[in-house]
Design a protein around this motif. Structure first.
Motif, mmCIF file in Angstrom:
data_model
loop_
_atom_site.group_PDB
_atom_site.id
_atom_site.type_symbol
_atom_site.label_atom_id
_atom_site.label_comp_id
_atom_site.label_asym_id
_atom_site.label_seq_id
_atom_site.Cartn_x
_atom_site.Cartn_y
_atom_site.Cartn_z
ATOM 1 N N SER A 71 88.372 84.829 -58.559
ATOM 2 C CA SER A 71 87.550 84.485 -57.400
ATOM 3 C C SER A 71 88.444 84.439 -56.168
ATOM 4 O O SER A 71 89.203 83.497 -55.977
ATOM 5 N N GLY A 72 88.380 85.449 -55.359
ATOM 6 C CA GLY A 72 89.070 85.430 -54.069
ATOM 7 C C GLY A 72 90.558 85.659 -54.118
ATOM 8 O O GLY A 72 91.317 84.973 -53.450
ATOM 9 N N GLY A 73 91.016 86.628 -54.919
ATOM 10 C CA GLY A 73 92.414 87.019 -54.878
ATOM 11 C C GLY A 73 92.645 87.974 -53.717
ATOM 12 O O GLY A 73 91.710 88.380 -53.027
ATOM 13 N N GLY A 74 93.905 88.343 -53.490
ATOM 14 C CA GLY A 74 94.189 89.296 -52.420
ATOM 15 C C GLY A 74 95.525 89.002 -51.783
ATOM 16 O O GLY A 74 96.314 88.220 -52.301
ATOM 17 N N SER A 75 95.758 89.667 -50.644
ATOM 18 C CA SER A 75 97.012 89.473 -49.926
ATOM 19 C C SER A 75 96.750 88.606 -48.707
ATOM 20 O O SER A 75 95.788 88.842 -47.971
ATOM 21 N N TYR A 76 97.606 87.622 -48.504
ATOM 22 C CA TYR A 76 97.391 86.662 -47.422
ATOM 23 C C TYR A 76 98.641 86.539 -46.567
ATOM 24 O O TYR A 76 99.749 86.426 -47.092
ATOM 25 N N SER A 77 98.423 86.553 -45.259
ATOM 26 C CA SER A 77 99.534 86.371 -44.335
ATOM 27 C C SER A 77 99.890 84.889 -44.254
ATOM 28 O O SER A 77 99.185 84.031 -44.801
ATOM 29 N N TYR A 78 100.974 84.623 -43.540
ATOM 30 C CA TYR A 78 101.441 83.243 -43.322
ATOM 31 C C TYR A 78 100.305 82.358 -42.792
ATOM 32 O O TYR A 78 100.021 81.297 -43.343
ATOM 33 N N SER A 79 99.629 82.831 -41.731
ATOM 34 C CA SER A 79 98.593 81.966 -41.131
ATOM 35 C C SER A 79 97.363 81.854 -42.035
ATOM 36 O O SER A 79 96.710 80.807 -42.084
ATOM 37 N N MET A 81 97.507 81.773 -45.243
ATOM 38 C CA MET A 81 97.851 80.801 -46.297
ATOM 39 C C MET A 81 97.713 79.374 -45.766
ATOM 40 O O MET A 81 97.311 78.472 -46.502
ATOM 41 N N ILE A 82 98.058 79.180 -44.479
ATOM 42 C CA ILE A 82 97.838 77.844 -43.882
ATOM 43 C C ILE A 82 96.344 77.522 -43.870
ATOM 44 O O ILE A 82 95.931 76.425 -44.239
ATOM 45 N N ASP A 83 95.522 78.520 -43.482
ATOM 46 C CA ASP A 83 94.064 78.291 -43.466
ATOM 47 C C ASP A 83 93.537 77.919 -44.851
ATOM 48 O O ASP A 83 92.684 77.039 -44.976
#
Ligand SMILES: [Zn+2]
Length: 173
Positions: A71-79, A81-83
């Motif tokens: 559920s909701g995998g993917g690539s995440y930027s720094y910001s 990941m903070i969100d």
């Protein structure tokens, strides 16, 4: 089993009259409320300035975090990941403040309902067969016995006279 249910009713009445039921209930609810506040204020504390972590490692602004999840995998930027972290903190704040608020409401209800001045049970419109005083009160009493995964319930409407007389009887609903 009927004597056990009667004994339980006597215990509940004496416990309530002493005010201990109210103290115990309010303390338990207060502890749950404190756990709720802990979740909201410590676990759910907003913290947008601390660098996020990816798989246990602290991220830098250049990193991308790959999360593999059904559920909701993917690539995440720094910001991003903070969100993600902040939105889960927000959920903990809802849960924590919600729990604490509900417990405060329950504490108010317990304070009134378990007032030692409110006598146990309802008055019975008949004189006691033993002491002939109009002091009988009755209340539905449930005694639960748990054996492993099964719970047996024994219940009945228990009628009690005052402790000086000690008359007690039980009937089914
Ligand atoms: Zn009596």
């Amino acid at each position: 089993m009927t004597q056990t249910v009667i004994d339980l009713a006597v215990k509940q009445r004496d416990h309530r009259n002493s005010g201990r039921s109210r103290v115990t209930t309010i303390v338990v609810l207060g502890v749950i409320a404190a756990v709720g506040l802990f979740l909201a204020l410590v676990i759910g504390r907003p913290d947008p300035d601390t660098p996020p972590t990816c798989d246990g490692k602290t991220m830098t602004h250049q990193n991308v975090c790959r999360i593999i999840s059904r559920s909701g995998g993917g690539s995440y930027s720094y910001s991003e990941m903070i969100d993600r972290r902040e939105s889960s903190s927000e959920v903990w704040r809802y849960i924590g403040f919600g729990t604490a608020g509900l417990m405060v409401v329950f504490m108010g209800v317990a304070f009134t309902k378990l007032d030692p001045k409110r006598p146990w049970g309802k008055p019975v419109g008949a004189a006691c067969p033993r002491c002939h005083q109009p002091t009988l009160r009755e209340n539905l009493t449930v005694h639960s016995v748990t054996h492993g995964r099964t719970t047996h319930r024994y219940s009945g409407i228990v009628t009690l006279c005052n402790p000086v007389c000690g008359f007690a009887t039980i009937r089914q609903r």
